[in-house]
Design an enzyme around this catalytic site. Structure first.
Site, PDB file in Angstrom:
ATOM      1  N   TYR A 240      -8.327  -3.653   5.914  1.00  0.00           N
ATOM      2  CA  TYR A 240      -9.143  -2.757   6.728  1.00  0.00           C
ATOM      3  C   TYR A 240      -8.830  -3.103   8.169  1.00  0.00           C
ATOM      4  O   TYR A 240      -8.870  -4.282   8.544  1.00  0.00           O
ATOM      5  CB  TYR A 240     -10.632  -2.987   6.457  1.00  0.00           C
ATOM      6  CG  TYR A 240     -11.135  -2.208   5.276  1.00  0.00           C
ATOM      7  CD1 TYR A 240     -10.931  -0.836   5.200  1.00  0.00           C
ATOM      8  CD2 TYR A 240     -11.810  -2.828   4.240  1.00  0.00           C
ATOM      9  CE1 TYR A 240     -11.388  -0.112   4.113  1.00  0.00           C
ATOM     10  CE2 TYR A 240     -12.264  -2.105   3.143  1.00  0.00           C
ATOM     11  CZ  TYR A 240     -12.048  -0.743   3.097  1.00  0.00           C
ATOM     12  OH  TYR A 240     -12.488  -0.020   2.025  1.00  0.00           O
ATOM     13  N   ASP A 268      -7.902   5.720   3.782  1.00  0.00           N
ATOM     14  CA  ASP A 268      -8.838   6.765   3.351  1.00  0.00           C
ATOM     15  C   ASP A 268     -10.284   6.424   3.712  1.00  0.00           C
ATOM     16  O   ASP A 268     -11.212   7.005   3.176  1.00  0.00           O
ATOM     17  CB  ASP A 268      -8.731   6.997   1.828  1.00  0.00           C
ATOM     18  CG  ASP A 268      -9.018   5.725   1.019  1.00  0.00           C
ATOM     19  OD1 ASP A 268      -9.523   4.742   1.598  1.00  0.00           O
ATOM     20  OD2 ASP A 268      -8.738   5.726  -0.198  1.00  0.00           O
ATOM     21  N   HIS A 360      -9.769   5.937  -3.492  1.00  0.00           N
ATOM     22  CA  HIS A 360     -10.690   4.817  -3.326  1.00  0.00           C
ATOM     23  C   HIS A 360     -11.708   4.766  -4.474  1.00  0.00           C
ATOM     24  O   HIS A 360     -12.901   4.553  -4.278  1.00  0.00           O
ATOM     25  CB  HIS A 360     -11.411   4.981  -1.991  1.00  0.00           C
ATOM     26  CG  HIS A 360     -11.823   3.721  -1.301  1.00  0.00           C
ATOM     27  ND1 HIS A 360     -11.277   3.305  -0.121  1.00  0.00           N
ATOM     28  CD2 HIS A 360     -12.747   2.782  -1.610  1.00  0.00           C
ATOM     29  CE1 HIS A 360     -11.858   2.185   0.271  1.00  0.00           C
ATOM     30  NE2 HIS A 360     -12.752   1.846  -0.620  1.00  0.00           N
TER      31      HIS A 360
HETATM   32  C1  PYR Z   1     -15.862  -0.124  -0.872  1.00  0.00           C
HETATM   33  O1  PYR Z   1     -17.065  -0.423  -1.043  1.00  0.00           O
HETATM   34  O2  PYR Z   1     -15.335   0.832  -1.457  1.00  0.00           O
HETATM   35  C2  PYR Z   1     -15.072  -0.895   0.024  1.00  0.00           C
HETATM   36  O3  PYR Z   1     -13.895  -0.663   0.122  1.00  0.00           O
HETATM   37  C3  PYR Z   1     -15.697  -1.919   0.834  1.00  0.00           C
END
Ligand code: PYR
Length: 502
Positions: A240, A268, A360
């Site tokens: 990140y 993303d 994600h």
């Molecule tokens: C999430 O909670 O999806 C993270 O990437 C921190």
């Protein structure tokens, strides 16, 4: 070196206000008064521990070096005389007692037959906050479910009469040997599920020779996870990007110096999605009136764990930053979270090593398409525009989200992926059974690879070709497929707001 100053619990206890706030974590005394308003989780949660030992609350949701990287050295006051410190009483609620009783009734690992089983046991035995954080996804969780459902719109075209006496499911990923075409993808806050957190993954990955992607927001520090690796064990870093690029540069260069073999830049998540199960958990767990006031302390705690830990992420990250990353590291750079062929093409043209076609785990933009569906269009367009064929050594395609079976992985490989990331199932495995759970999950996948390579008539992963799947229905979001009873039995419905008690 001078000896650290030793404080008694009584001295620390005097600093229990917003004006002077000291806390104890891992035996050390910190003055966090000036940090209160900067704490990403808000000041209120720190003030609850003002003058006391906060280790138990702190541990699962922070990397061990979080305090020392955020507090100037003069605020790190000394050490505590452990005998005298006041711990915050952790009262065991009725529901916690019931949970512990369920933990004692876990089936032995020999009865766990597939990755869905780990999820079912984790759901029943994990602390509620941990389940809420791990399992939640964005908005109506449509993408979360689609990630898994997409695999059900791809069917096999197996070959027959191939000698499959010996089958080999090992492969090479970014130049490194892996025992199978999967890797353990990054998931945050491992200690919410188990006291050893991500160390469970590192140790199990070593035993099974698979690659672990270490998350920026791990509960264990990067160094701890690297130290726990075996010689030659391959680890990557998920990044990140911090608003303060110097911090990012330090992390990246440190990771490279310590032998990390690939940098996966998350693209993303300029802001973390709204995960309503996680958010609702906050309302249930805390006094609702407290939560409503939370806006005044900088960060709204009602947004759940995810928002509280991620306020440092830079929403200004852009394509212009890519050359900067290329200038600060020689690690292969991969963009994680690409969702259209146009962006995959840009990544290729910029000389990156690959992309992860990912949404994600359905935790960001709801109604983003599955990585599997995006894979098909990326392969098609990069083929047409740059003459590439996949799997491709120079520009590798990865997919993650919704994978529960080796057949899912083999479908992605047939469609051009080098490897597939698996996240939540390993979290559930260690939350229920620690390291052994992760090892068992990896063994289950191996067994599934062995059987399915035989049934597909493919002695090796290289023999898994495009013509072995029918993906014609993949882009159709209305194709009828048989119901998926195992997955659906674990999926927890969303809830709407409730009236208060009378
Ligand atoms: C999430 O909670 O999806 C993270 O990437 C921190």
């Amino acid at each position: 070196m001078s000896q650290p100053k030793v404080f008694t619990g009584e001295e620390v206890a005097k600093h229990n206000t917003r004006e002077s706030c000291w806390i104890v974590v891992h035996g050390k005394v910190y003055d966090v008064t000036e940090f209160l308003d900067e704490h990403p989780g808000g000041s209120k949660i720190i003030l609850k521990y003002a003058g006391k030992d906060a280790t138990e609350e702190y541990e699962p949701i922070h990397p061990p070096d979080a305090i020392t990287t955020n507090l100037p050295p003069e605020k790190q006051l000394g050490v505590i005389d452990e005998k005298t410190v006041q711990k915050v009483e952790v009262t065991i609620t009725k529901s916690e007692k019931a949970r512990l009783e369920r933990v004692s009734r876990r089936p032995p690992l020999s009865q766990i037959l597939n990755l869905h089983d780990f999820e079912a046991i984790a759901k029943a035995t994990m602390p509620e906050k941990a389940w809420a954080y791990y399992s939640s996804a964005a908005d109506d969780e449509i993408t979360n479910r689609e990630n898994h459902a997409a695999y059900h719109r791809v069917w096999f075209r197996p070959r027959i009469l191939i000698d499959v006496t010996k089958v080999d499911w090992s492969t090479t990923i970014l130049g490194h040997k892996s025992s199978m075409p999967i890797y353990i993808t990054a998931t945050a806050l491992g200690k919410l599920g188990h006291p050893d957190g991500e160390l469970n993954l590192t140790r199990a990955a070593a035993k099974h020779n698979v690659i672990q992607m270490i998350p920026t927001l791990a509960s264990c520090s990067l160094d701890e996870l690297i130290d726990a690796a075996q010689p030659g064990q391959v680890q990557w870093l998920q990044l990140y990007v911090n608003k303060d690029r110097e911090i990012t540069k330090r992390i990246v260069q440190h990771a490279e110096a310590r032998g990390i073999k690939g940098l996966f830049i998350t693209v993303d998540a300029p802001q973390l999605g709204r995960r309503e199960k996680d958010m609702r958990m906050k309302f249930d767990a805390d006094d609702p009136s407290e939560v409503k006031k939370a806006g005044s302390d900088g960060v709204d705690r009602s947004q759940g764990a995810a928002r509280a830990i991620s306020s440092f992420i830079d929403p200004g990250l852009s394509w212009k930053d890519i050359p900067w990353f290329q200038s600060i590291t020689k690690m292969p750079l991969i963009l994680k979270g690409v969702q259209r062929w146009e962006d995959a093409l840009k990544a290729y043209d910029l000389g990156l090593a690959g992309v992860v076609l990912s949404n994600h785990g359905g935790r960001q933009l709801d109604f983003a398409r599955s990585g599997l569906e995006v894979l098909v269009e990326v392969v098609e367009h990069l083929g047409k525009k740059r003459g590439l064929t996949f799997p491709n050594e120079k520009f590798q395609l990865f997919v993650d989200g919704g994978v529960r079976r080796a057949t899912d992985v083999l479908k992605a490989v047939a469609l051009g992926a080098t490897a597939v990331g698996i996240g939540r199932p390993f979290l559930y495995a260690f939350s229920s059974y620690g390291q052994e759970g992760v090892e068992a999950a990896l063994q289950i996948l191996k067994d599934e690879f062995e059987m399915n390579l035989r049934l597909l008539g493919a002695p090796t992963i290289k023999d898994i070709q495009r013509d072995m799947v029918d993906a014609s229905n993949l882009p159709s979001h209305v194709a009828i497929v048989p119901g998926d009873r195992l997955y659906d039995s674990n999926y927890e419905s969303m809830q709407v707001a409730r009236l208060g008690e009378v």
